[in-house]
Design a protein around this motif. Structure first.
Motif, PDB file in Angstrom:
ATOM      1  N   ALA A  58      60.411  76.897 128.663  1.00 29.64           N
ATOM      2  CA  ALA A  58      61.223  78.091 128.926  1.00 29.64           C
ATOM      3  C   ALA A  58      62.022  78.500 127.688  1.00 29.64           C
ATOM      4  O   ALA A  58      62.365  79.676 127.525  1.00 29.64           O
ATOM      5  CB  ALA A  58      62.174  77.837 130.094  1.00 29.64           C
ATOM      6  N   ALA A  59      62.282  77.522 126.811  1.00 32.21           N
ATOM      7  CA  ALA A  59      63.016  77.815 125.572  1.00 32.21           C
ATOM      8  C   ALA A  59      62.069  78.150 124.421  1.00 32.21           C
ATOM      9  O   ALA A  59      62.499  78.267 123.275  1.00 32.21           O
ATOM     10  CB  ALA A  59      63.891  76.626 125.203  1.00 32.21           C
ATOM     11  N   GLY A  60      60.778  78.271 124.721  1.00 28.88           N
ATOM     12  CA  GLY A  60      59.814  78.663 123.696  1.00 28.88           C
ATOM     13  C   GLY A  60      59.082  77.520 123.029  1.00 28.88           C
ATOM     14  O   GLY A  60      58.325  77.734 122.081  1.00 28.88           O
ATOM     15  N   GLY A  61      59.282  76.295 123.510  1.00 26.74           N
ATOM     16  CA  GLY A  61      58.604  75.147 122.917  1.00 26.74           C
ATOM     17  C   GLY A  61      57.241  74.914 123.544  1.00 26.74           C
ATOM     18  O   GLY A  61      57.035  75.213 124.721  1.00 26.74           O
ATOM     19  N   SER A  62      56.313  74.395 122.759  1.00 28.62           N
ATOM     20  CA  SER A  62      54.992  74.066 123.288  1.00 28.62           C
ATOM     21  C   SER A  62      54.367  72.986 122.412  1.00 28.62           C
ATOM     22  O   SER A  62      54.811  72.735 121.296  1.00 28.62           O
ATOM     23  CB  SER A  62      54.093  75.298 123.321  1.00 28.62           C
ATOM     24  OG  SER A  62      53.872  75.761 122.003  1.00 28.62           O
ATOM     25  N   GLY A  63      53.325  72.356 122.942  1.00 30.29           N
ATOM     26  CA  GLY A  63      52.585  71.374 122.165  1.00 30.29           C
ATOM     27  C   GLY A  63      53.301  70.067 121.939  1.00 30.29           C
ATOM     28  O   GLY A  63      53.019  69.360 120.968  1.00 30.29           O
ATOM     29  N   PHE A  64      54.215  69.710 122.827  1.00 35.57           N
ATOM     30  CA  PHE A  64      54.949  68.454 122.665  1.00 35.57           C
ATOM     31  C   PHE A  64      54.061  67.265 123.034  1.00 35.57           C
ATOM     32  O   PHE A  64      53.301  67.319 124.000  1.00 35.57           O
ATOM     33  CB  PHE A  64      56.207  68.445 123.531  1.00 35.57           C
ATOM     34  CG  PHE A  64      57.373  69.124 122.891  1.00 35.57           C
ATOM     35  CD1 PHE A  64      58.440  68.397 122.405  1.00 35.57           C
ATOM     36  CD2 PHE A  64      57.397  70.506 122.751  1.00 35.57           C
ATOM     37  CE1 PHE A  64      59.523  69.029 121.803  1.00 35.57           C
ATOM     38  CE2 PHE A  64      58.459  71.144 122.149  1.00 35.57           C
ATOM     39  CZ  PHE A  64      59.526  70.405 121.668  1.00 35.57           C
ATOM     40  N   GLU A  65      54.181  66.186 122.257  1.00 38.49           N
ATOM     41  CA  GLU A  65      53.491  64.935 122.541  1.00 38.49           C
ATOM     42  C   GLU A  65      54.514  63.918 123.014  1.00 38.49           C
ATOM     43  O   GLU A  65      55.717  64.074 122.778  1.00 38.49           O
ATOM     44  CB  GLU A  65      52.778  64.418 121.286  1.00 38.49           C
ATOM     45  CG  GLU A  65      51.668  65.327 120.810  1.00 38.49           C
ATOM     46  CD  GLU A  65      51.014  64.800 119.545  1.00 38.49           C
ATOM     47  OE1 GLU A  65      51.671  64.078 118.769  1.00 38.49           O
ATOM     48  OE2 GLU A  65      49.831  65.110 119.345  1.00 38.49           O
ATOM     49  N   THR A  66      54.019  62.884 123.680  1.00 42.74           N
ATOM     50  CA  THR A  66      54.909  61.830 124.183  1.00 42.74           C
ATOM     51  C   THR A  66      54.587  60.510 123.499  1.00 42.74           C
ATOM     52  O   THR A  66      53.451  60.242 123.105  1.00 42.74           O
ATOM     53  CB  THR A  66      54.741  61.675 125.711  1.00 42.74           C
ATOM     54  OG1 THR A  66      53.358  61.516 126.019  1.00 42.74           O
ATOM     55  CG2 THR A  66      55.311  62.878 126.446  1.00 42.74           C
ATOM     56  N   VAL A  67      55.616  59.683 123.384  1.00 46.55           N
ATOM     57  CA  VAL A  67      55.476  58.351 122.801  1.00 46.55           C
ATOM     58  C   VAL A  67      56.314  57.381 123.624  1.00 46.55           C
ATOM     59  O   VAL A  67      57.381  57.741 124.142  1.00 46.55           O
ATOM     60  CB  VAL A  67      55.896  58.343 121.309  1.00 46.55           C
ATOM     61  CG1 VAL A  67      57.339  58.777 121.111  1.00 46.55           C
ATOM     62  CG2 VAL A  67      55.663  56.972 120.687  1.00 46.55           C
ATOM     63  N   ALA A  68      55.806  56.161 123.795  1.00 49.15           N
ATOM     64  CA  ALA A  68      56.519  55.149 124.581  1.00 49.15           C
ATOM     65  C   ALA A  68      56.035  53.763 124.173  1.00 49.15           C
ATOM     66  O   ALA A  68      55.015  53.617 123.491  1.00 49.15           O
ATOM     67  CB  ALA A  68      56.284  55.371 126.076  1.00 49.15           C
TER      68      ALA A  68
END
Length: 198
Positions: A58-68
């Motif tokens: 909603a804030a314009g972000g995209s393409g985020f990856e996750t790490v754990a």
């Protein structure tokens, strides 16, 4: 949970995997820091996808990856068992005071464990709900240097990890029949750990 906007990365905080130390080292570098209450700090992947990712989008972000990171299951359970022996839990239903490690693990392996052994599931935390690992970058806790190296490169920063939130040491003997039951009943926990980078 830490969100790094420019680098398009979400660091998930699997409980008992060194996330408090990572948070301490990286929180000043993150754009979002979700640290309290524990249900938010330790939100699993499916919850992050349901609540955090839509906020980012909603804030314009995209393409985020996750790490754990995930921890070897017996060692992970040992950390929980020791942690729940602390003074402030004495007399509560989730206290492990007076509970042997073998009983704790035996309870965890059941379909509905006693409250003191209800510690969640690493497999569910990092999974897609269908038994598959869904975190983009999964590391073993025991190979923390690989995770730190990944984060240093991705975030272009130096990380010095202090030892924090360490449970007191206690002997953790596990009879073979209990270890076998754990592997049989909670095979997904071992599978996830075996798939993580080491």
């Amino acid at each position: 949970m830490l969100v790094f906007w420019k680098e398009r990365l979400i660091l998930l905080a699997v409980p008992k995997t060194g996330t408090t130390a990572l948070e301490g080292a990286l929180a000043p570098r993150a754009q979002f820091v979700l640290r309290d209450p524990p249900q938010i700090k330790h939100a699993p992947l499916y919850r992050a996808r349901r609540f955090v990712v839509p906020l980012i989008e909603a804030a314009g972000g995209s393409g985020f990856e996750t790490v754990a990171a995930v921890r070897e299951p017996v060692d992970w359970l040992g950390s929980w068992w020791r942690y729940r022996q602390r003074d402030d839990l004495a007399g509560q239903v989730n206290s492990t005071r007076g509970v042997g490690f073998d009983d704790f693990v035996d309870q965890f392996a059941r379909g509905k464990p006693a409250p003191y052994a209800a510690v969640g599931s690493q497999a569910r935390f990092v999974g897609d709900g269908e038994g598959n690992v869904a975190v983009d970058h999964l590391f073993r806790y025991e190979s923390m240097e690989l995770l730190v190296g990944f984060l240093e490169e991705r975030l272009a920063t130096r990380i010095d990890l202090p030892r924090v939130n360490v449970s007191p040491e206690h002997p953790m003997d596990l009879p073979e029949h209990v270890a076998s039951k754990l592997r049989r009943k909670r095979a997904a926990e071992f599978s996830v750990w075996e798939q993580a980078r080491a």
